[in-house]
Design an enzyme around this catalytic site. Structure first.
Site, PDB file in Angstrom:
ATOM      1  N   HIS A  55      86.202  25.913  30.953  1.00 33.82           N
ATOM      2  CA  HIS A  55      85.363  26.315  32.085  1.00 33.82           C
ATOM      3  C   HIS A  55      85.358  25.207  33.140  1.00 33.82           C
ATOM      4  CE1 HIS A  55      82.743  29.328  29.605  1.00 33.82           C
ATOM      5  NE2 HIS A  55      84.040  29.459  29.353  1.00 33.82           N
ATOM      6  N   GLU A  57      83.107  23.925  35.122  1.00 33.05           N
ATOM      7  CA  GLU A  57      82.034  22.928  35.106  1.00 33.05           C
ATOM      8  C   GLU A  57      82.209  21.917  33.973  1.00 33.05           C
ATOM      9  OE1 GLU A  57      80.185  26.901  36.466  1.00 33.05           O
ATOM     10  OE2 GLU A  57      81.641  26.238  34.978  1.00 33.05           O
ATOM     11  N   CYS A  85      77.238  28.476  32.323  1.00 33.44           N
ATOM     12  CA  CYS A  85      76.890  29.013  31.003  1.00 33.44           C
ATOM     13  C   CYS A  85      76.202  27.926  30.178  1.00 33.44           C
ATOM     14  CB  CYS A  85      78.146  29.526  30.304  1.00 33.44           C
ATOM     15  SG  CYS A  85      79.253  28.210  29.724  1.00 33.44           S
ATOM     16  N   CYS A  88      78.501  24.840  29.664  1.00 34.30           N
ATOM     17  CA  CYS A  88      78.648  24.048  30.883  1.00 34.30           C
ATOM     18  C   CYS A  88      77.348  23.352  31.255  1.00 34.30           C
ATOM     19  CB  CYS A  88      79.139  24.929  32.028  1.00 34.30           C
ATOM     20  SG  CYS A  88      80.823  25.529  31.763  1.00 34.30           S
TER      21      CYS A  88
END
Length: 160
Positions: A55, A57, A85, A88
Site C-alpha cells: 500500500h 502509505e 487502512c 497503513c
C-alpha cells in the site's frame, strides 16, 4: 509556503493515476513537511505478484522512517487519495507522522472496490484505529470537493 489541502490531495490523485498506469492499484500519497514542501511521494507497489504490504502509505512510511527522524516526521502531514487502512494507519502511527489528510473515506472506497479480492477493504476508520493509541495524530478528511476526482481513477478497475 503551505498550500491548501485540496492542492496536496490533487497531487495524490496524480500519483494514483501513475500508479494505475504502471499496473498497480490506483492509490497514491505524499508526505509534506511543515513548510509545505512535498518531500516524498508514493504509489502502490504490486506489479504482477501482489505485495500485501505494498500500500502506498505503508511504503511511504518505510522510506520516510529511514530518511527522517521521528521528531521531524511529527511535524509532517501524510496526504492520501483514500483514508488509510488499518495497516497503513499503523505504519503512520509507528513512523510518528503527526497529521493525516485524505480525500475519500474508507467506507466510500469499499463502495468502489466491492468484494474484489485484490482489495478486501476494511470498514474501519483510521480515527478509530488511532483512538486506541497513545499519540494525538490529527486526522482531516474526507473532502467531498475532491471525492469524484479520486473515484474517477478507480473507474472500471475493480471486479466488484
Amino acid at each position: 509556503m503551505y498550500k491548501d489541502h485540496i492542492y496536496y490531495l490533487r497531487k495524490c490523485v496524480e500519483v494514483s493515476k501513475r500508479s494505475r498506469e504502471s499496473g498497480n492499484m490506483p492509490f497514491g500519497c505524499i508526505l509534506v513537511d511543515k513548510d509545505g514542501n512535498i518531500i516524498l511521494e508514493q504509489m502502490n507497489i504490486e506489479g504482477t505478484d501482489y505485495k500485501c504490504t505494498g500500500h502506498a502509505e505503508t511504503q511511504l512510511m518505510e522510506k520516510a522512517s529511514m530518511k527522517y527522524s521521528k521528531s521531524f516526521l511529527w511535524d509532517c502531514t501524510l496526504y492520501s487519495t483514500a483514508e488509510p487502512c488499518a495497516m497503513c494507519t499503523g505504519a503512520i502511527y509507528w513512523g510518528n507522522v503527526g497529521r493525516i489528510v485524505y480525500g475519500l473515506s474508507e467506507r466510500d472506497l469499499l463502495n468502489l472496490t466491492g468484494s474484489d479480492s485484490k482489495n478486501p477493504t476494511f470498514d474501519l476508520p483510521c480515527r478509530e484505529v488511532l483512538s486506541k493509541g497513545q499519540k494525538d495524530i490529527k486526522v482531516i478528511g474526507p473532502f467531498p470537493e475532491i471525492e469524484n476526482e479520486v473515484a474517477d481513477v478507480h473507474k472500471d478497475f475493480w471486479n466488484k
